[in-house]
Design a protein around this motif. Structure first.
Motif, PDB file in Angstrom:
ATOM      1  N   ASP A   1       0.824  -1.212   0.000  1.00 47.13           N
ATOM      2  CA  ASP A   1       0.000   0.000   0.000  1.00 47.13           C
ATOM      3  C   ASP A   1       0.858   1.262   0.000  1.00 47.13           C
ATOM      4  O   ASP A   1       0.605   2.199  -0.766  1.00 47.13           O
ATOM      5  CB  ASP A   1      -0.934   0.026   1.212  1.00 47.13           C
ATOM      6  CG  ASP A   1      -2.050  -1.005   1.132  1.00 47.13           C
ATOM      7  OD1 ASP A   1      -2.228  -1.627   0.068  1.00 47.13           O
ATOM      8  OD2 ASP A   1      -2.736  -1.190   2.159  1.00 47.13           O
ATOM      9  N   VAL A   2       1.885   1.297   0.843  1.00 47.74           N
ATOM     10  CA  VAL A   2       2.725   2.495   0.903  1.00 47.74           C
ATOM     11  C   VAL A   2       3.546   2.625  -0.377  1.00 47.74           C
ATOM     12  O   VAL A   2       3.774   3.736  -0.859  1.00 47.74           O
ATOM     13  CB  VAL A   2       3.600   2.545   2.177  1.00 47.74           C
ATOM     14  CG1 VAL A   2       4.799   1.618   2.103  1.00 47.74           C
ATOM     15  CG2 VAL A   2       4.036   3.972   2.466  1.00 47.74           C
ATOM     16  N   ALA A   3       3.953   1.512  -0.960  1.00 44.94           N
ATOM     17  CA  ALA A   3       4.672   1.559  -2.239  1.00 44.94           C
ATOM     18  C   ALA A   3       3.760   2.120  -3.333  1.00 44.94           C
ATOM     19  O   ALA A   3       4.187   2.943  -4.151  1.00 44.94           O
ATOM     20  CB  ALA A   3       5.186   0.182  -2.618  1.00 44.94           C
ATOM     21  N   ALA A   4       2.498   1.696  -3.342  1.00 43.95           N
ATOM     22  CA  ALA A   4       1.534   2.223  -4.320  1.00 43.95           C
ATOM     23  C   ALA A   4       1.338   3.718  -4.125  1.00 43.95           C
ATOM     24  O   ALA A   4       1.247   4.482  -5.093  1.00 43.95           O
ATOM     25  CB  ALA A   4       0.204   1.480  -4.202  1.00 43.95           C
ATOM     26  N   TYR A   5       1.294   4.151  -2.876  1.00 46.36           N
ATOM     27  CA  TYR A   5       1.136   5.569  -2.569  1.00 46.36           C
ATOM     28  C   TYR A   5       2.355   6.367  -3.051  1.00 46.36           C
ATOM     29  O   TYR A   5       2.211   7.400  -3.706  1.00 46.36           O
ATOM     30  CB  TYR A   5       0.932   5.762  -1.063  1.00 46.36           C
ATOM     31  CG  TYR A   5       0.900   7.213  -0.656  1.00 46.36           C
ATOM     32  CD1 TYR A   5      -0.214   8.001  -0.905  1.00 46.36           C
ATOM     33  CD2 TYR A   5       2.004   7.801  -0.032  1.00 46.36           C
ATOM     34  CE1 TYR A   5      -0.236   9.340  -0.542  1.00 46.36           C
ATOM     35  CE2 TYR A   5       1.984   9.136   0.336  1.00 46.36           C
ATOM     36  CZ  TYR A   5       0.865   9.898   0.074  1.00 46.36           C
ATOM     37  OH  TYR A   5       0.851  11.225   0.426  1.00 46.36           O
ATOM     38  N   VAL A   6       3.556   5.888  -2.746  1.00 48.79           N
ATOM     39  CA  VAL A   6       4.781   6.580  -3.171  1.00 48.79           C
ATOM     40  C   VAL A   6       4.844   6.619  -4.695  1.00 48.79           C
ATOM     41  O   VAL A   6       5.139   7.666  -5.286  1.00 48.79           O
ATOM     42  CB  VAL A   6       6.038   5.894  -2.584  1.00 48.79           C
ATOM     43  CG1 VAL A   6       7.314   6.409  -3.243  1.00 48.79           C
ATOM     44  CG2 VAL A   6       6.084   6.109  -1.072  1.00 48.79           C
ATOM     45  N   TYR A   7       4.536   5.510  -5.340  1.00 51.60           N
ATOM     46  CA  TYR A   7       4.537   5.438  -6.796  1.00 51.60           C
ATOM     47  C   TYR A   7       3.563   6.467  -7.378  1.00 51.60           C
ATOM     48  O   TYR A   7       3.906   7.225  -8.277  1.00 51.60           O
ATOM     49  CB  TYR A   7       4.137   4.023  -7.225  1.00 51.60           C
ATOM     50  CG  TYR A   7       4.076   3.812  -8.708  1.00 51.60           C
ATOM     51  CD1 TYR A   7       5.200   3.406  -9.412  1.00 51.60           C
ATOM     52  CD2 TYR A   7       2.900   4.010  -9.419  1.00 51.60           C
ATOM     53  CE1 TYR A   7       5.150   3.205 -10.781  1.00 51.60           C
ATOM     54  CE2 TYR A   7       2.830   3.814 -10.783  1.00 51.60           C
ATOM     55  CZ  TYR A   7       3.961   3.407 -11.457  1.00 51.60           C
ATOM     56  OH  TYR A   7       3.911   3.211 -12.819  1.00 51.60           O
ATOM     57  N   ASP A   8       2.346   6.495  -6.842  1.00 44.53           N
ATOM     58  CA  ASP A   8       1.321   7.418  -7.314  1.00 44.53           C
ATOM     59  C   ASP A   8       1.735   8.872  -7.118  1.00 44.53           C
ATOM     60  O   ASP A   8       1.600   9.702  -8.015  1.00 44.53           O
ATOM     61  CB  ASP A   8       0.010   7.130  -6.578  1.00 44.53           C
ATOM     62  CG  ASP A   8      -1.136   7.978  -7.081  1.00 44.53           C
ATOM     63  OD1 ASP A   8      -1.530   7.807  -8.262  1.00 44.53           O
ATOM     64  OD2 ASP A   8      -1.650   8.797  -6.295  1.00 44.53           O
ATOM     65  N   GLN A   9       2.265   9.179  -5.940  1.00 48.96           N
ATOM     66  CA  GLN A   9       2.702  10.543  -5.649  1.00 48.96           C
ATOM     67  C   GLN A   9       3.861  10.960  -6.571  1.00 48.96           C
ATOM     68  O   GLN A   9       3.905  12.095  -7.040  1.00 48.96           O
ATOM     69  CB  GLN A   9       3.094  10.691  -4.184  1.00 48.96           C
ATOM     70  CG  GLN A   9       1.922  10.591  -3.227  1.00 48.96           C
ATOM     71  CD  GLN A   9       0.896  11.671  -3.470  1.00 48.96           C
ATOM     72  OE1 GLN A   9      -0.175  11.412  -4.008  1.00 48.96           O
ATOM     73  NE2 GLN A   9       1.207  12.876  -3.099  1.00 48.96           N
ATOM     74  N   ALA A  10       4.782  10.050  -6.811  1.00 49.57           N
ATOM     75  CA  ALA A  10       5.913  10.361  -7.690  1.00 49.57           C
ATOM     76  C   ALA A  10       5.422  10.627  -9.114  1.00 49.57           C
ATOM     77  O   ALA A  10       5.894  11.554  -9.775  1.00 49.57           O
ATOM     78  CB  ALA A  10       6.925   9.215  -7.682  1.00 49.57           C
ATOM     79  N   GLU A  11       4.470   9.835  -9.557  1.00 50.72           N
ATOM     80  CA  GLU A  11       3.904  10.027 -10.898  1.00 50.72           C
ATOM     81  C   GLU A  11       3.198  11.387 -11.006  1.00 50.72           C
ATOM     82  O   GLU A  11       3.199  12.008 -12.053  1.00 50.72           O
ATOM     83  CB  GLU A  11       2.908   8.906 -11.233  1.00 50.72           C
ATOM     84  CG  GLU A  11       3.548   7.534 -11.411  1.00 50.72           C
ATOM     85  CD  GLU A  11       4.359   7.396 -12.692  1.00 50.72           C
ATOM     86  OE1 GLU A  11       3.909   7.886 -13.745  1.00 50.72           O
ATOM     87  OE2 GLU A  11       5.438   6.790 -12.634  1.00 50.72           O
ATOM     88  N   LYS A  12       2.612  11.842  -9.906  1.00 46.42           N
ATOM     89  CA  LYS A  12       1.902  13.129  -9.884  1.00 46.42           C
ATOM     90  C   LYS A  12       2.825  14.300  -9.595  1.00 46.42           C
ATOM     91  O   LYS A  12       2.403  15.456  -9.648  1.00 46.42           O
ATOM     92  CB  LYS A  12       0.803  13.099  -8.817  1.00 46.42           C
ATOM     93  CG  LYS A  12      -0.333  12.158  -9.146  1.00 46.42           C
ATOM     94  CD  LYS A  12      -1.334  12.146  -8.014  1.00 46.42           C
ATOM     95  CE  LYS A  12      -2.491  11.234  -8.292  1.00 46.42           C
ATOM     96  NZ  LYS A  12      -3.397  11.137  -7.132  1.00 46.42           N
ATOM     97  N   GLY A  13       4.067  14.034  -9.221  1.00 48.57           N
ATOM     98  CA  GLY A  13       5.013  15.110  -8.933  1.00 48.57           C
ATOM     99  C   GLY A  13       5.013  15.589  -7.491  1.00 48.57           C
ATOM    100  O   GLY A  13       5.487  16.666  -7.195  1.00 48.57           O
ATOM    101  N   TRP A  14       4.464  14.777  -6.587  1.00 46.82           N
ATOM    102  CA  TRP A  14       4.368  15.113  -5.160  1.00 46.82           C
ATOM    103  C   TRP A  14       3.721  16.468  -5.016  1.00 46.82           C
ATOM    104  O   TRP A  14       3.916  17.258  -4.239  1.00 46.82           O
ATOM    105  CB  TRP A  14       5.713  15.050  -4.441  1.00 46.82           C
ATOM    106  CG  TRP A  14       6.110  13.641  -4.177  1.00 46.82           C
ATOM    107  CD1 TRP A  14       6.888  12.860  -4.972  1.00 46.82           C
ATOM    108  CD2 TRP A  14       5.749  12.822  -3.062  1.00 46.82           C
ATOM    109  NE1 TRP A  14       7.039  11.611  -4.429  1.00 46.82           N
ATOM    110  CE2 TRP A  14       6.340  11.552  -3.255  1.00 46.82           C
ATOM    111  CE3 TRP A  14       4.982  13.020  -1.945  1.00 46.82           C
ATOM    112  CZ2 TRP A  14       6.205  10.504  -2.364  1.00 46.82           C
ATOM    113  CZ3 TRP A  14       4.841  11.977  -1.055  1.00 46.82           C
ATOM    114  CH2 TRP A  14       5.439  10.725  -1.263  1.00 46.82           C
TER     115      TRP A  14
END
Length: 117
Positions: free
Chosen positions: A104-117
């Motif tokens: 779950d946290v990996a998915a969150y980090v991946y998603d945030q990185a894709e969005k540019g944090w």
């Protein structure tokens, strides 16, 4: 001919059903990942930054450059591995978080990185 129309309708409804619940599952994972991140990662990585090693952030370009196996294809497995096993200044979380929490946290980090944090 009449039966083929029914089959098409049933298959179409099946895909609508699966896609609807698939998106809900992803949203639940990201919500859980956000909570795991806030509780376990934000002290060092708030806003995708890195308080310990400033250049090794969780932003896309840094993940591509520094995270083993992430590369230009943006492998979420590389994030899962890093969170699980740690490396250098980053602690391993395999004994602190469940496999599901790590995913779950990996998915969150991946998603945030894709969005540019």
């Amino acid at each position: 001919m009449k039966n083929s129309g029914i089959v098409v309708a049933v298959v179409g409804l099946f895909f609508v059903f699966v896609l609807s619940f698939g998106e809900a599952a992803i949203a639940a994972d990201l919500a859980s990942g956000s909570q795991v991140f806030a509780s376990n990662c934000a002290a060092c990585h708030i806003g995708g930054n890195n308080a310990v090693m400033a250049n090794k952030t969780l932003k896309q370009d840094a993940l591509e450059q520094y995270l083993d196996g992430y590369g230009p294809e943006h492998s979420i497995d590389a994030i899962i591995y890093q969170v699980t096993n740690g490396k250098n200044a980053m602690a391993a979380f395999k004994n602190r978080l469940t496999a599901e929490q790590i995913e779950d946290v990996a998915a969150y980090v991946y998603d945030q990185a894709e969005k540019g944090w």
